[in-house]
Design an enzyme around this catalytic site. Structure first.
Site, PDB file in Angstrom:
ATOM      1  N   ASN A 100       0.795  -1.222   0.000  1.00 24.03           N
ATOM      2  CA  ASN A 100       0.000   0.000   0.000  1.00 24.03           C
ATOM      3  C   ASN A 100       0.836   1.285   0.000  1.00 24.03           C
ATOM      4  O   ASN A 100       0.316   2.345  -0.327  1.00 24.03           O
ATOM      5  CB  ASN A 100      -0.917  -0.077   1.240  1.00 24.03           C
ATOM      6  N   TYR A 122       1.875   9.522 -11.804  1.00 25.41           N
ATOM      7  CA  TYR A 122       0.985   8.830 -10.849  1.00 25.41           C
ATOM      8  C   TYR A 122      -0.005   7.941 -11.599  1.00 25.41           C
ATOM      9  O   TYR A 122      -0.189   6.760 -11.267  1.00 25.41           O
ATOM     10  CB  TYR A 122       0.242   9.864  -9.990  1.00 25.41           C
ATOM     11  N   LYS A 169      -0.158   3.820 -11.390  1.00 25.21           N
ATOM     12  CA  LYS A 169      -1.313   3.090 -10.869  1.00 25.21           C
ATOM     13  C   LYS A 169      -1.932   2.188 -11.940  1.00 25.21           C
ATOM     14  O   LYS A 169      -2.421   1.092 -11.629  1.00 25.21           O
ATOM     15  CB  LYS A 169      -2.342   4.062 -10.292  1.00 25.21           C
TER      16      LYS A 169
HETATM   17  N1  LIG Z   1      -5.853   9.054  -0.241  1.00 24.65           N
HETATM   18  C1  LIG Z   1      -6.373   8.865  -1.439  1.00 24.65           C
HETATM   19  O1  LIG Z   1      -7.294   9.580  -1.866  1.00 24.65           O
HETATM   20  C2  LIG Z   1      -5.878   7.748  -2.315  1.00 24.65           C
HETATM   21  C3  LIG Z   1      -6.596   7.462  -3.472  1.00 24.65           C
HETATM   22  C4  LIG Z   1      -6.174   6.434  -4.306  1.00 24.65           C
HETATM   23  C5  LIG Z   1      -5.043   5.715  -3.969  1.00 24.65           C
HETATM   24  N2  LIG Z   1      -4.351   6.034  -2.845  1.00 24.65           N
HETATM   25  C6  LIG Z   1      -3.159   5.241  -2.554  1.00 24.65           C
HETATM   26  O2  LIG Z   1      -3.290   4.684  -1.261  1.00 24.65           O
HETATM   27  C7  LIG Z   1      -2.002   4.442  -0.719  1.00 24.65           C
HETATM   28  C8  LIG Z   1      -1.933   5.010   0.683  1.00 24.65           C
HETATM   29  O3  LIG Z   1      -2.166   6.401   0.606  1.00 24.65           O
HETATM   30  P1  LIG Z   1      -2.690   7.291   1.822  1.00 24.65           P
HETATM   31  O4  LIG Z   1      -3.713   8.175   1.270  1.00 24.65           O
HETATM   32  O5  LIG Z   1      -2.974   6.431   2.999  1.00 24.65           O
HETATM   33  O6  LIG Z   1      -1.379   8.177   2.034  1.00 24.65           O
HETATM   34  P2  LIG Z   1      -0.567   8.611   3.350  1.00 24.65           P
HETATM   35  O7  LIG Z   1       0.390   9.637   2.855  1.00 24.65           O
HETATM   36  O8  LIG Z   1      -1.484   8.933   4.461  1.00 24.65           O
HETATM   37  O9  LIG Z   1       0.231   7.291   3.736  1.00 24.65           O
HETATM   38  C9  LIG Z   1       1.229   6.759   2.934  1.00 24.65           C
HETATM   39  C10 LIG Z   1       2.247   6.048   3.815  1.00 24.65           C
HETATM   40  O10 LIG Z   1       3.214   5.436   2.926  1.00 24.65           O
HETATM   41  C11 LIG Z   1       4.509   5.669   3.458  1.00 24.65           C
HETATM   42  N3  LIG Z   1       5.485   5.648   2.377  1.00 24.65           N
HETATM   43  C12 LIG Z   1       5.623   6.542   1.373  1.00 24.65           C
HETATM   44  N4  LIG Z   1       6.668   6.213   0.607  1.00 24.65           N
HETATM   45  C13 LIG Z   1       7.209   5.083   1.136  1.00 24.65           C
HETATM   46  C14 LIG Z   1       8.297   4.263   0.790  1.00 24.65           C
HETATM   47  N5  LIG Z   1       9.112   4.567  -0.231  1.00 24.65           N
HETATM   48  N6  LIG Z   1       8.552   3.162   1.535  1.00 24.65           N
HETATM   49  C15 LIG Z   1       7.763   2.852   2.594  1.00 24.65           C
HETATM   50  N7  LIG Z   1       6.725   3.619   2.980  1.00 24.65           N
HETATM   51  C16 LIG Z   1       6.441   4.719   2.251  1.00 24.65           C
HETATM   52  C17 LIG Z   1       4.429   7.027   4.140  1.00 24.65           C
HETATM   53  O11 LIG Z   1       5.448   7.190   5.106  1.00 24.65           O
HETATM   54  C18 LIG Z   1       3.025   7.003   4.727  1.00 24.65           C
HETATM   55  O12 LIG Z   1       3.017   6.497   6.050  1.00 24.65           O
HETATM   56  C19 LIG Z   1      -1.007   5.047  -1.723  1.00 24.65           C
HETATM   57  O13 LIG Z   1      -0.493   4.014  -2.539  1.00 24.65           O
HETATM   58  C20 LIG Z   1      -1.865   5.996  -2.523  1.00 24.65           C
HETATM   59  O14 LIG Z   1      -1.344   6.216  -3.817  1.00 24.65           O
HETATM   60  C21 LIG Z   1      -4.731   7.025  -2.001  1.00 24.65           C
END
Ligand SMILES: NC(=O)c1ccc[n+]([C@@H]2O[C@H](COP(=O)([O-])OP(=O)(O)OC[C@H]3O[C@@H](n4cnc5c(N)ncnc54)[C@H](O)[C@@H]3O)[C@@H](O)[C@H]2O)c1
Length: 255
Positions: free
Chosen positions: A91, A162, A166
């Site tokens: 994730n 991005y 994805k």
């Molecule tokens: N929030 C949204 O609207 C949304 C929508 C679609 C997809 N996503 C995807 O969901 C996933 C989680 O996103 P979120 O919204 O919880 O974001 P967030 O920023 O709250 O959490 C992301 C976490 O990933 C960790 N991280 C980032 N790069 C890293 C790396 N290189 N190695 C290890 N850890 C790493 C960060 O430290 C953070 O704790 C992501 O893949 C994001 O692309 C989020």
């Protein structure tokens, strides 16, 4: 009462925040032990503290998914903590603004932004997946869920790296599902819409109203609503589900 993941061990990346943290708590609620991995160890430890406060069992692991040696060590640490690996939620990811490329047109992207984002969001998922599958195959099976996005299914302006990362996670999920189905390993993806997490705070500030106007349910999703889909896909109830990419998006991609 039995949980959907009773007695299973699970590894979650990006577990220190947002969707990953919500998933970690939901996995524990359903009876799993959780290895909470994040490049931000303090954030992973805070997730573990929240799990322990609810009476669950978890370990925090520092891992940057751009480093294959760290990914291998992360999987080994999870196996060491719980004696195996039944479920994995790949994730960890970043948004364009975290690599200075929010709103930048495709032709104007800096190579470093492109490579940096793809390395985390795509290559990071692949690195985790392969080490997890090697372990799961030794045990006779397992379930993996990758975090893609609605932007793994449709395009969007000013976010080429991005969107490409994805879409590639969706493709990787399907290919891996076919490859490893004979080994009893299921591989699925979740495709979140706009979810209330630290990642989206900035986007919501800039253009939240315009985005919500395009969501049939007219609201952001909550990280817990993504976690429910991930728990189910990792559970035995999803025994015939593999290679699927499940939108949890308030209807965004139904238009
Ligand atoms: N929030 C949204 O609207 C949304 C929508 C679609 C997809 N996503 C995807 O969901 C996933 C989680 O996103 P979120 O919204 O919880 O974001 P967030 O920023 O709250 O959490 C992301 C976490 O990933 C960790 N991280 C980032 N790069 C890293 C790396 N290189 N190695 C290890 N850890 C790493 C960060 O430290 C953070 O704790 C992501 O893949 C994001 O692309 C989020």
């Amino acid at each position: 009462m039995t949980g959907m993941l009773d007695g299973k061990s699970a590894l979650i990346t990006g577990a220190g925040s947002g969707i990953g943290r919500a998933a970690a708590l939901a996995f524990v609620r359903e009876g799993a032990w959780v290895a909470a991995a994040d490049r931000n160890l303090d954030a992973a430890k805070a997730t573990v503290a929240a799990i322990e406060a609810m009476g669950g069992e978890a370990v925090a692991i520092a891992c940057d998914v751009t480093d294959d040696a760290q990914v291998a060590a992360m999987v080994a640490a999870a196996v060491n903590a719980f004696g195996g690996l039944d479920c994995a939620f790949n994730n960890a990811g970043v948004a364009p603004y975290q690599l200075n490329s929010a709103g930048v047109l495709t032709a104007d992207l800096e190579e470093a932004s492109w490579l940096g984002l793809i390395d985390i969001n795509l290559h990071g998922v692949w690195r985790c997946l392969r080490h997890e599958v090697v372990q799961m195959r030794k045990q006779g099976g397992g379930a993996v869920v990758n975090t893609a996005s609605i932007l793994g299914l449709i395009g969007s302006g000013g976010a080429a790296a991005y969107v490409a990362s994805k879409h590639a996670v969706v493709g990787l999920t399907k290919a891996a599902a076919i490859d490893h189905a004979p080994e009893n390993i299921r591989v699925n993806a979740v495709c979140p819409g706009y979810i209330e997490t630290p990642m989206t705070e900035e986007t919501v500030r800039r253009r939240g109203e315009a985005l919500m106007a395009r969501v049939p349910m007219a609201r952001m999703g909550r990280p817990e609503e993504i976690a429910e889909a991930v728990v189910w896909m990792c559970s035995d109830r999803a025994g015939f589900v593999t290679g699927s990419c499940w939108q949890v998006d308030g209807g965004y991609t139904a238009r």
